[in-house]
Design an enzyme around this catalytic site. Structure first.
Site, PDB file in Angstrom:
ATOM      1  N   SER A   1      22.044   5.277 -11.754  1.00  0.00           N
ATOM      2  CA  SER A   1      20.991   5.044 -11.913  1.00  0.00           C
ATOM      3  C   SER A   1      21.063   5.510 -10.000  1.00  0.00           C
ATOM      4  CB  SER A   1      21.047   2.978 -11.818  1.00  0.00           C
ATOM      5  OG  SER A   1      20.174   2.535 -11.134  1.00  0.00           O
TER       6      SER A   1
ATOM      7  N   GLY B   1      24.787   1.977 -26.066  1.00  0.00           N
ATOM      8  CA  GLY B   1      24.041   0.862 -25.642  1.00  0.00           C
ATOM      9  C   GLY B   1      22.964   1.615 -25.868  1.00  0.00           C
ATOM     10  N   SER B   2      22.471   1.748 -26.988  1.00  0.00           N
ATOM     11  CA  SER B   2      20.940   2.796 -27.358  1.00  0.00           C
ATOM     12  C   SER B   2      20.293   2.261 -28.300  1.00  0.00           C
ATOM     13  CB  SER B   2      21.423   3.931 -28.156  1.00  0.00           C
ATOM     14  OG  SER B   2      22.659   4.048 -28.830  1.00  0.00           O
ATOM     15  N   THR B   3      19.972   0.585 -28.386  1.00  0.00           N
ATOM     16  CA  THR B   3      19.403  -0.106 -29.452  1.00  0.00           C
ATOM     17  C   THR B   3      18.194  -0.561 -28.657  1.00  0.00           C
ATOM     18  OG1 THR B   3      20.350  -1.754 -29.060  1.00  0.00           O
ATOM     19  CG2 THR B   3      21.154  -1.493 -30.477  1.00  0.00           C
TER      20      THR B   3
ATOM     21  N   GLY C   1      15.337   0.822 -24.714  1.00  0.00           N
ATOM     22  CA  GLY C   1      15.424   1.437 -23.461  1.00  0.00           C
ATOM     23  C   GLY C   1      15.771   2.697 -23.619  1.00  0.00           C
TER      24      GLY C   1
ATOM     25  N   GLY D   1      18.284   4.602 -23.750  1.00  0.00           N
ATOM     26  CA  GLY D   1      19.074   4.791 -24.539  1.00  0.00           C
ATOM     27  C   GLY D   1      18.643   5.364 -26.098  1.00  0.00           C
TER      28      GLY D   1
ATOM     29  N   TYR E   1      26.978  -4.009  -9.002  1.00  0.00           N
ATOM     30  CA  TYR E   1      26.300  -2.522 -10.332  1.00  0.00           C
ATOM     31  C   TYR E   1      26.061  -1.997  -9.537  1.00  0.00           C
ATOM     32  CZ  TYR E   1      22.614  -0.457 -13.003  1.00  0.00           C
ATOM     33  OH  TYR E   1      21.534   0.539 -13.317  1.00  0.00           O
TER      34      TYR E   1
END
Length: 264
Positions: free
Chosen positions: A141, A14-16, A18, A20, A154
């Site tokens: 989180s 999930g690093s595209t 934010g 990440g 979540y």
């Protein structure tokens, strides 16, 4: 400070965008080989190009996979090379009432937020133990502890990550491998920027005022009293991927601006 990451290979789920992406950039600047991940080929290609532009000296590649689907995860594992650093960052959420959250909503968030880390860690941890060096980080989180009423599913998934991280750390005893969890607080990701923009337009206020109101009325426990930047969070993550962090294992590291409270 030299984090001694030159030549290390890092995969960040999930690093595209934010946290990440900011982490990928921080590690690339330290000389690590970076593998970007996102759900679509286009998002991965765009992120790789952006990172190559921001860190011209970086060695960057990318691979797409949607962690909602086991088949895509299985294909991902076949494509990935050996990695020294695994950062379990991918995450999804739905803001909704507990009574409106369906079993499918729960399952999807558990599948992406928790089981992605299970699958990746189960694959890479034995390899790290064999080579007697590695770093696994779970990006949790503040919601794991604060548990907002509209984010119960979540928050549950993020709390599970803490138990998973600690459990895996216990499997590394006496080795050069460490497993830790990072707990960011309210962070100014692209999603947060969009939230502030939409709220400002809806309420006829400036983004700065909406941001200030968030900490006065919602995240009142924050000591920072502002959103952390993605780079501030990424800098902490980068340190814990480093050989310099060898004495920290099985820990929960807060980057929450003091919102969670307590002395531990």
């Amino acid at each position: 400070m030299d984090l001694k990451l030159k030549g290390k290979t890092a995969f960040i789920s999930g690093s595209t965008a934010g946290i990440g992406f900011a982490t990928a950039k921080a590690l690339a600047k330290e000389g690590a080989n970076i593998i970007i991940n996102g759900r679509s080929k286009n998002s991965v290609t765009d992120a790789v190009k952006r990172l190559e532009k921001e860190v011209p000296s970086g060695l960057v590649s990318g691979v797409e996979a949607d962690f909602s689907y086991k088949k895509e995860v299985d294909n991902l594992l076949k494509k990935l090379p050996e990695v020294d650093i695994l950062i379990n960052n991918v995450g999804i959420y739905k803001s909704q009432s507990f009574f409106e959250t369906t079993d499918d909503d729960w399952q999807q968030q558990i599948e992406v937020n928790v089981m992605s880390g299970v699958s990746l860690s189960r694959y890479f941890l034995p390899k790290m133990l064999k080579q007697n060096w590695g770093r696994i980080l779970f990006i949790s989180s503040e919601c794991a502890t604060l548990v907002p009423e509209d984010l119960i599913a979540y928050s549950t998934s993020k709390a599970a990550m803490l138990a998973l991280s600690r459990g895996l750390a216990q499997l590394t005893k006496g080795s050069g491998v460490t497993v830790n969890a990072i707990v960011p607080g309210s962070t100014l990701t692209e999603g947060a920027e969009e939230f502030l923009k939409m709220t400002a337009e809806k309420e006829g206020k400036s983004k700065d005022l909406v941001s200030a109101d968030f900490f006065k009325k919602v995240r009142t426990s924050s000591l920072l009293q502002r959103f952390a930047s993605v780079d501030e969070v990424a800098n902490t993550i980068a340190y814990y991927t480093s050989p310099l962090s060898a004495a920290t294992n099985g820990a929960v590291i807060k980057v929450d601006g003091g919102s969670i409270g307590g002395i531990l």
